[in-house]
Design an enzyme around this catalytic site. Structure first.
Site, PDB file in Angstrom:
ATOM      1  N   CYS A 148      13.266  10.278   8.176  1.00  0.00           N
ATOM      2  CA  CYS A 148      13.029   9.730   9.623  1.00  0.00           C
ATOM      3  C   CYS A 148      14.206   9.976  10.555  1.00  0.00           C
ATOM      4  CB  CYS A 148      12.576   8.327   9.442  1.00  0.00           C
ATOM      5  SG  CYS A 148      13.685   7.226   8.748  1.00  0.00           S
ATOM      6  N   GLU A 200       7.873  15.476  16.460  1.00  0.00           N
ATOM      7  CA  GLU A 200       8.314  15.419  15.074  1.00  0.00           C
ATOM      8  C   GLU A 200       7.825  16.259  14.098  1.00  0.00           C
ATOM      9  OE1 GLU A 200       8.043  11.646  12.878  1.00  0.00           O
ATOM     10  OE2 GLU A 200       9.751  11.890  12.294  1.00  0.00           O
ATOM     11  N   THR A 240      -0.624   6.584  13.130  1.00  0.00           N
ATOM     12  CA  THR A 240      -0.928   5.307  12.133  1.00  0.00           C
ATOM     13  C   THR A 240      -0.285   3.790  12.692  1.00  0.00           C
ATOM     14  OG1 THR A 240      -1.034   6.921  10.451  1.00  0.00           O
ATOM     15  CG2 THR A 240      -0.935   4.540   9.971  1.00  0.00           C
ATOM     16  N   LYS A 249       0.949  -1.165  -0.008  1.00  0.00           N
ATOM     17  CA  LYS A 249       0.100   0.115  -0.008  1.00  0.00           C
ATOM     18  C   LYS A 249       0.915   1.282   0.090  1.00  0.00           C
ATOM     19  CE  LYS A 249      -2.683   3.329   1.546  1.00  0.00           C
ATOM     20  NZ  LYS A 249      -1.902   4.489   0.970  1.00  0.00           N
ATOM     21  N   GLY A 288       6.000   5.218   8.840  1.00  0.00           N
ATOM     22  CA  GLY A 288       5.181   6.357   8.901  1.00  0.00           C
ATOM     23  C   GLY A 288       5.014   6.925  10.325  1.00  0.00           C
ATOM     24  N   SER A 289       3.826   7.643  10.565  1.00  0.00           N
ATOM     25  CA  SER A 289       3.347   8.463  11.711  1.00  0.00           C
ATOM     26  C   SER A 289       3.419   7.504  12.983  1.00  0.00           C
ATOM     27  CB  SER A 289       2.550   9.398  11.581  1.00  0.00           C
ATOM     28  OG  SER A 289       1.260   8.707  11.337  1.00  0.00           O
ATOM     29  N   GLU A 302       8.173   1.572  12.131  1.00  0.00           N
ATOM     30  CA  GLU A 302       9.475   2.452  11.888  1.00  0.00           C
ATOM     31  C   GLU A 302       8.744   3.579  11.744  1.00  0.00           C
ATOM     32  OE1 GLU A 302      11.466   4.769  11.360  1.00  0.00           O
ATOM     33  OE2 GLU A 302      12.046   4.444   9.295  1.00  0.00           O
TER      34      GLU A 302
HETATM   35  P1  NAD Z   1       0.852   8.602   7.798  1.00  0.00           P
HETATM   36  O1  NAD Z   1       1.513   7.724   8.947  1.00  0.00           O
HETATM   37  O2  NAD Z   1      -0.644   8.884   7.779  1.00  0.00           O
HETATM   38  O3  NAD Z   1       1.100   7.636   6.185  1.00  0.00           O
HETATM   39  C1  NAD Z   1       2.050   6.550   6.215  1.00  0.00           C
HETATM   40  C2  NAD Z   1       1.285   5.534   5.365  1.00  0.00           C
HETATM   41  O4  NAD Z   1       0.247   5.037   6.062  1.00  0.00           O
HETATM   42  C3  NAD Z   1       0.729   6.074   4.216  1.00  0.00           C
HETATM   43  O5  NAD Z   1       0.690   4.912   3.123  1.00  0.00           O
HETATM   44  C4  NAD Z   1      -0.716   6.068   4.399  1.00  0.00           C
HETATM   45  O6  NAD Z   1      -1.757   5.751   3.273  1.00  0.00           O
HETATM   46  C5  NAD Z   1      -1.101   4.953   5.618  1.00  0.00           C
HETATM   47  N1  NAD Z   1      -2.004   5.094   6.581  1.00  0.00           N
HETATM   48  C6  NAD Z   1      -2.487   6.182   6.759  1.00  0.00           C
HETATM   49  N2  NAD Z   1      -3.601   6.106   7.539  1.00  0.00           N
HETATM   50  C7  NAD Z   1      -3.807   4.632   7.827  1.00  0.00           C
HETATM   51  C8  NAD Z   1      -4.609   3.787   8.517  1.00  0.00           C
HETATM   52  N3  NAD Z   1      -5.645   4.406   9.364  1.00  0.00           N
HETATM   53  N4  NAD Z   1      -4.276   2.586   8.315  1.00  0.00           N
HETATM   54  C9  NAD Z   1      -3.359   2.043   7.471  1.00  0.00           C
HETATM   55  N5  NAD Z   1      -2.626   2.782   6.737  1.00  0.00           N
HETATM   56  C10 NAD Z   1      -2.845   4.167   7.173  1.00  0.00           C
HETATM   57  O7  NAD Z   1       1.965   9.562   7.463  1.00  0.00           O
HETATM   58  P2  NAD Z   1       1.406  11.002   6.987  1.00  0.00           P
HETATM   59  O8  NAD Z   1       0.118  11.680   7.453  1.00  0.00           O
HETATM   60  O9  NAD Z   1       1.719  11.001   5.465  1.00  0.00           O
HETATM   61  O10 NAD Z   1       2.510  12.040   7.639  1.00  0.00           O
HETATM   62  C11 NAD Z   1       2.385  12.575   9.100  1.00  0.00           C
HETATM   63  C12 NAD Z   1       3.373  12.365   9.941  1.00  0.00           C
HETATM   64  O11 NAD Z   1       4.087  11.189   9.756  1.00  0.00           O
HETATM   65  C13 NAD Z   1       4.776  13.155   9.274  1.00  0.00           C
HETATM   66  O12 NAD Z   1       4.619  14.518   9.623  1.00  0.00           O
HETATM   67  C14 NAD Z   1       5.922  12.595   9.949  1.00  0.00           C
HETATM   68  O13 NAD Z   1       5.963  12.929  11.041  1.00  0.00           O
HETATM   69  C15 NAD Z   1       5.456  11.156   9.857  1.00  0.00           C
HETATM   70  N6  NAD Z   1       6.166  10.229   8.842  1.00  0.00           N
HETATM   71  C16 NAD Z   1       7.375   9.597   9.414  1.00  0.00           C
HETATM   72  C17 NAD Z   1       8.040   9.115   8.102  1.00  0.00           C
HETATM   73  C18 NAD Z   1       9.013   8.044   8.643  1.00  0.00           C
HETATM   74  O14 NAD Z   1      10.064   7.711   7.492  1.00  0.00           O
HETATM   75  N7  NAD Z   1       9.139   7.609   9.579  1.00  0.00           N
HETATM   76  C19 NAD Z   1       7.539   8.967   6.786  1.00  0.00           C
HETATM   77  C20 NAD Z   1       6.177   9.530   6.485  1.00  0.00           C
HETATM   78  C21 NAD Z   1       5.837  10.428   7.549  1.00  0.00           C
END
Ligand code: NAD
Length: 494
Positions: A299, A398, A245, A188, A241-242, A264
């Site tokens: 990250c 962050e 999530t 995804k 990601g965040s 991560e």
């Molecule tokens: P996010 O966690 O929402 O998105 C990351 C992934 O998770 C995306 O593919 C998204 O579609 C998916 N996702 C979102 N909601 C979900 C759910 N309910 N169930 C399953 N999958 C889901 O992150 P974001 O909103 O794009 O960014 C927000 C913050 O996340 C950033 O400001 C940053 O602090 C952090 N982030 C960290 C990294 C990292 O490398 N650690 C990468 C991206 C974002």
């Protein structure tokens, strides 16, 4: 790298993106699509399938069928290796096309994207391809009338949720070891950076990966990501990601089949500069690059600069000087050092953090604003805030943007205490000429990665993983394989 080749690719039409299920491009089950906006100009680049829960279920069913009939896991290791190596070659031979497509979608400066995206992804896939026939089971030291075998089996269906900052690099960190160990995968990609990763998935099929082994569904995390998380048929979920999530994914697991969840989650990494650092000019240069490259959307970014009070002003000016020389702008220009912020939402969030920092007493000594409005793109100045107290929002949360929080410290103990004062623990650095101090600090700062007299650049031979709320499990290195295998004991009476 050749600017004219980049310029030729930047105007290529981008066709609407469909899911890839069972080796075939398919639209959303209800035909819905969503616009893909380019952070370079805020314009619609193309559309992509807006997946439904039914789409995700169909992708998972395809992965399960592929796993159950052993069309991939059942192939001889040499055959699987050949496919993965060919995939790595294809990623490399399409590197510029992948990088430019990715930049148009996510905004990373091309100089960095070309290395960190296809370059790194090809290396990662190759690394795990070469590892796959070197993973052995074990024989336990049992009594002589039994044979105890410890076998390593694929887990089955892996769900991988990928962020937007480095879709190919991070995608490969999950796909390489998962596929090398014989699993099937459902991917995804992130809403705001799906295109290059989807192209990389197509290349896997061109390399000979059997249909159904790697499926990819685009769309909203809250819809298709949730359906993946709640599936009873996904065995392991891997995510970058965040934290919010990540927390949800653990809940989904608890509410469904208790799938293993590896996270991560980023951090608030401390970059600690002592007055006896071997080369303050070099430290300043690396510090600026360590927070501002990819507009801070990294990250492991060194987002907290902890500086010994005696050199605070001098060192901060040096960092600001380097930052001033980093050109912000068109991510597809080779002159650009800092590309676009990924989305308007992320940009607003970054600016909000700067406002809060100022309201809480921080001094914005550089940047703090959106720039290049006329492009329609999402650009932000590199920003340095001094006087950030360890409990301030900017020290604790962050940002994931080009914002450096600076805090002065007096003693080594102070530096370690401040470094450890967040919920995160992903990366950090210590700059000193004192060997004993370097070892003490790297031991006592609670992170998964510590740098000494450098920042960033750790290659695929070493693991990346966090402690605390930066996550669990590891990407990269042979340790990553552990996420994608089950240990099976065979207890055989002789
Ligand atoms: P996010 O966690 O929402 O998105 C990351 C992934 O998770 C995306 O593919 C998204 O579609 C998916 N996702 C979102 N909601 C979900 C759910 N309910 N169930 C399953 N999958 C889901 O992150 P974001 O909103 O794009 O960014 C927000 C913050 O996340 C950033 O400001 C940053 O602090 C952090 N982030 C960290 C990294 C990292 O490398 N650690 C990468 C991206 C974002």
């Amino acid at each position: 790298m050749d600017q004219s080749k980049i310029d030729a690719l930047r105007v290529r039409p981008v066709f609407p993106q469909l899911h890839l299920i069972d080796g075939k491009p398919v639209p959303a089950s209800d035909g819905a699509t969503m616009d893909v906006l380019s952070p370079l100009d805020g314009q619609v680049l193309t559309t992509m399938a807006k997946g439904t829960a039914a789409d995700m279920e169909s992708a998972i069913a395809s992965a399960r069928a592929a796993f159950d009939d052993r069309r991939w896991a059942g192939q001889p290791p040499a055959a699987r290796k050949k496919v993965l190596l060919k995939w790595a070659d294809l990623i490399e031979s399409n590197a510029l096309e992948l990088a430019v497509l990715g930049v148009r979608d996510n905004g990373t400066e091309i100089g960095m994207a070309i290395k960190a995206e296809p370059g790194s992804a090809a290396g990662t896939i190759r690394y795990y391809a070469e590892a796959l026939d070197k993973v052995y089971g074990e024989i336990a030291p049992t009594q002589s009338d039994v044979l105890g075998l410890i076998q390593k089996e694929p887990v089955g269906v892996v769900g991988a949720i990928i962020p937007w900052n480095f879709p190919l690099m991070i995608g490969a960190w999950k796909l390489g070891p998962a596929l090398a160990m014989g699993n099937s995968v459902v991917l995804k990609p992130a809403e705001t950076a799906s295109l290059s990763l989807m192209r990389m998935v197509e290349l896997a099929h061109e390399a000979g990966l059997p249909p159904g082994v790697l499926n990819a569904v685009t769309g909203e995390g809250a819809v298709v990501g949730e359906a993946m998380g709640l599936s009873m048929d996904v065995d392991v979920l891997v995510f970058t990601g965040s934290g919010s999530t990540g927390r949800r994914l653990m809940e989904y697991s608890a509410r469904s089949n208790m799938k293993r969840v590896y996270l991560e989650l980023g951090g608030k990494s401390p970059n600690i500069i002592f007055a006896d650092a071997p080369d303050l000019e070099e430290a300043a240069k690396v510090t600026a690059h360590g927070i501002f490259r990819n507009a801070g959307q990294v990250c492991v970014a060194g987002s907290r600069l902890l500086v010994e009070a005696s050199i605070h002003d001098e060192f901060v000016s040096k960092v600001a000087e380097v930052a001033k020389g980093m050109q912000v702008g068109d991510p597809l220009s080779l002159q650009t050092a800092i590309g676009a912020v990924n989305s308007d939402r992320q940009l607003d969030q970054n600016l909000g953090f700067v406002e809060t920092a100022s309201a809480e007493g921080g001094q914005i000594i550089m940047g703090g604003n959106r720039i290049l409005h006329e492009t329609g793109g999402y650009f932000m100045e590199p920003t340095i805030v001094t006087g950030v107290t360890p409990d301030a929002t900017l020290a604790q949360k962050e940002v994931f943007g080009p914002v450096l929080a600076v805090t002065a410290f007096d003693t080594e103990e102070d530096a370690i205490r401040i470094a450890n004062s967040t919920v995160y623990g992903l990366a950090g650095a210590v700059w000193t000429s004192n060997l004993s101090r370097a070892h003490r600090v790297l031991r006592d700062v609670r992170t998964g990665v510590m740098h000494v007299n450098t920042y960033g650049g750790a290659d695929g031979t070493v693991p990346l993983g966090g402690v605390g709320q930066s996550g669990n499990g590891h990407d990269k290195s042979l340790y990553a394989l552990e996420k994608y295998i089950n240990l099976k004991t065979a207890w055989i009476k002789l």
